[in-house]
Scaffold this motif. Structure first.
Motif, short mmCIF file in Angstrom:
data_model
loop_
_atom_site.label_atom_id
_atom_site.label_comp_id
_atom_site.label_asym_id
_atom_site.label_seq_id
_atom_site.Cartn_x
_atom_site.Cartn_y
_atom_site.Cartn_z
N MET A 362 0.83 -1.21 0.00
CA MET A 362 0.00 0.00 0.00
C MET A 362 0.86 1.26 0.00
N ASP A 363 0.39 2.28 -0.72
CA ASP A 363 1.07 3.57 -0.65
C ASP A 363 0.53 4.32 0.57
N PRO A 364 1.15 5.45 0.97
CA PRO A 364 0.71 6.14 2.19
C PRO A 364 -0.76 6.54 2.18
N CYS A 365 -1.28 6.92 1.00
CA CYS A 365 -2.69 7.30 0.93
C CYS A 365 -3.59 6.10 1.23
N GLU A 366 -3.28 4.96 0.61
CA GLU A 366 -4.05 3.74 0.87
C GLU A 366 -3.89 3.27 2.30
N LEU A 367 -2.70 3.41 2.84
CA LEU A 367 -2.44 2.98 4.22
C LEU A 367 -3.26 3.80 5.20
N ARG A 368 -3.35 5.10 4.98
CA ARG A 368 -4.14 5.96 5.86
C ARG A 368 -5.62 5.57 5.81
N GLN A 369 -6.11 5.25 4.61
CA GLN A 369 -7.51 4.85 4.48
C GLN A 369 -7.78 3.52 5.18
N ALA A 370 -6.86 2.57 4.99
CA ALA A 370 -7.09 1.21 5.50
C ALA A 370 -6.84 1.09 7.00
#
Length: 644
Positions: A362-370
């Motif tokens: 995951m990239d940082p944006c996806e990580l923050r969402q997940a």
């Protein structure tokens, strides 16, 4: 190239640029007695103001950290600019036209006052885009942001806007504000087509790309609609304002935290920067459509105060003395390749360099969402030293269960350890390398490291020349190259020489070579750059079209990491042992065939070692399969020799 700024103009800038106004853009100043003002220092954390400004003498000084100087020094320090860049910035603020010695010009290709007009056009465009984001036509853009966890407040904080789908919405708006078609074309905000001028960005989310001073110089735009046949991300083209190798998205927002924490986190996209900042990582920045390079490194070094005089040191607490550069990439193969390329820029820093890669990809944006902001902060906190990452990535391509694999891995990793710029770290990484390899004889590992070529040491900090019109370049050390007396390394080197100089004579089989065909890390890096540039399928048309390898070598240099570029140039101009025209083609083919043969020989040695360790009676099928593979590879090598 612009000449030196005239001394009298530098003095005029100092006089006209009121220091209290410039400092006041960054610090809240209050009266501290007659002719004096004070506030909280922007260069270090403090609760009681110790930063004083005296407008009458045009000077500032912090009694807490000792920083001080004139208005030019302040702009240099707070905005991370070089001397001439700071003078030019202030001259624009006060409306002073600078004069240059040796007939130079402020900015190549710019007329007097043109830069200020282009800056103003971008300011108006940014306001227009931001207003459009709230219109019904921008529903897809607002949905895109919402799906990634960004509300309207976040969009406003980062200046996100929307470019309408019409062909000339922005152009009409800017013309209504008095801008000419020539100015708009020069700005990159519009494009020129067969039917005239039209908006460059249409039906896209747009992010303003700002210089460290906060001035918008370009935009990055994300595709939203399926009918848009353009690229997923579209940036402003190269203009007098916008040079993609000189800008970092988010640097204007990150500079204060970056200076305070002496840390920068380099991510890959606009939404990643937003996710980092909203998760509490306020030092995140991103490149704009290009790899992190030496010009980006120069910007970062200035802001974190990276003097280049000593290596960064990581403490037991996890903190680093001397600053930190953290490269955060996606966890896929492309992200790993980007991280390996970032290793080439490590020599641009004295700060400690790290890699932070999310294991699930995951990239940082996806990580923050997940997983939320805590997971983003944990990703940064769990960073891996860049040298460790590169060494371990190198070892991963070898079978460490075998003696041959361990020795091959040692030979590949030893030059990397030998090339660590901080001599104090080399013994520790030598010890770690022994453990990662599973070799108990640390003396053997130490001898291998000591025998590898070492990287020349830097000359230390350079003093800035007064009124220089070009920033002092950051010395970039090249990757270590093997000893020329090593016969295998010499074959690898010569093969690269002929591919760069005479790709038209090289057999197409060269493009089939695997990534591990080159054992020396420096030569492997050049090979990777050749592959990235398109290999012989690109080289041959370029050579045929131009009648030489200038364009081809330029393409390889563009793909090479900074410390490898000088090596590419060296290989491209090195005299070949065979200079007779009638014999050159045979020589070139022979060199490449010899490299292929070495690959076969390595493979045969691995197979023979495997057969020696196998029990033919315990597992006859596996033994026969390995033996058949050995016969097949030996046959290929024999055929190669016969054809040569």
């Amino acid at each position: 190239m612009a000449g030196r700024i005239r001394r009298e103009d530098v003095e005029a800038v100092r006089e006209r640029a009121h220091i209290e106004e410039i400092v006041g853009q960054h610090v809240t100043l209050r009266s501290a007695g007659v002719g004096s003002m004070k506030g909280l220092c922007p260069f270090h954390d403090e609760r009681s103001p110790s930063f004083h400004v005296r407008p009458q003498v045009g000077r500032y000084h912090c009694f807490g950290c000792g920083e001080g100087g004139d208005v030019i020094d302040f702009v240099q320090k707070v905005d991370g600019l070089g001397f001439s860049e700071a003078v030019e910035y202030l001259a624009g603020k006060v409306g002073l036209q600078l004069r240059y010695e040796e007939g130079g010009a402020p900015r190549p290709g710019e007329e007097p006052g043109k830069r200020r007009r282009l800056i103003e056009a971008h300011k108006v465009a940014e306001e227009f885009y931001r207003e459009q984001l709230s219109t019904p036509a921008a529903a897809a853009g607002r949905q895109f942001l919402a799906e990634r966890g960004f509300d309207r407040t976040a969009a406003a904080d980062f200046g996100v806007g929307f470019a309408p789908q019409g062909w000339d919405s922005l152009m009409k708006h800017l013309r209504g504000r008095g801008f000419t078609e020539a100015e708009l074309t020069l700005s990159g905000l519009v494009s020129q087509g067969q039917r005239g001028v039209y908006d460059r960005f249409r039906g896209r989310l747009v992010w303003p790309i700002r210089e460290v001073t906060g001035e918008t110089v370009g935009f990055g735009a994300r595709r939203l609609f399926e009918e848009d046949q353009g690229p997923k991300y579209l940036n402003t083209p190269e203009t007098p304002l916008y040079k993609k190798s000189h800008v970092l998205y988010g640097i204007d927002l990150a500079k204060r935290d970056l200076q305070r924490d002496k840390r920068v986190v380099v991510v890959e996209g606009y939404t990643d920067v937003m996710a980092m900042h909203l998760s509490g990582v306020g030092t995140a920045v991103a490149t704009c459509g290009t790899a992190f390079g030496s010009d980006h490194a120069r910007i970062v070094r200035r802001l974190i105060g990276d003097s280049g005089s000593s290596g960064g040191v990581q403490l037991a607490s996890g903190a680093s003395v001397g600053g930190e550069i953290i490269f955060t990439f996606d966890g896929d193969a492309a992200g790993q390749k980007a991280a390996l390329r970032a290793f080439g820029e490590d020599q641009s820093f004295s700060a400690q360099t790290f890699v932070a890669v999310e294991k699930s990809g995951m990239d940082p944006c996806e990580l923050r969402q997940a997983k939320g902001p805590d997971a983003v902060r944990a990703l940064v906190a769990g960073r891996t030293p860049l040298y460790e990452f590169v060494i371990r990535s190198t070892l991963a391509s070898y079978d460490l269960r075998t003696a041959e694999g361990r020795i091959g891995a040692l030979r590949a990793a030893a030059p990397i350890v030998a090339g660590i710029r901080d001599a104090a770290l080399r013994p520790e990484y030598t010890r770690l390398l022994s453990g990662w390899l599973g070799i108990d004889d640390q003396d053997a590992v130490r001898r291998a490291v000591q025998g590898a070529s070492t990287r020349p040491q830097g000359t230390g900090r350079q003093e800035r020349p007064v009124a220089s019109s070009e920033p002092t370049p950051v010395p970039v050390q090249r990757m270590p190259v093997p000893d020329r007396r090593d016969p295998v390394a010499q074959i690898e080197r010569t093969a690269l020489e002929v591919v760069l100089q005479r790709p038209d004579l090289v057999a197409a089989d060269f493009d089939e070579l695997p990534t591990d065909a080159f054992g020396a890390p420096a030569y492997r890096a050049v090979h990777e750059a050749i592959r990235a540039a398109g290999g012989l399928s690109v080289a041959r048309p370029l050579v045929q079209e131009s009648g030489g390898s200038t364009g081809w070598v330029g393409a390889v240099i563009e793909e090479a990491a900074e410390p490898v570029r000088s090596l590419v140039t060296e290989l491209a101009v090195a005299p070949l042992p065979e200079d007779r025209p009638e014999s050159l083609e045979g020589y070139v083919k022979g060199v490449v065939l010899r490299l292929v043969e070495i690959g076969f020989t390595r493979h045969i040695a691995d197979l023979r070692g495997r057969l020696q360790r196998m029990d033919a009676e315990a597992d006859p099928a596996a033994y026969q399969a390995a033996f058949a593979e050995l016969v097949e590879v030996e046959g290929r090598r024999r055929n190669l020799r016969e054809s040569a």
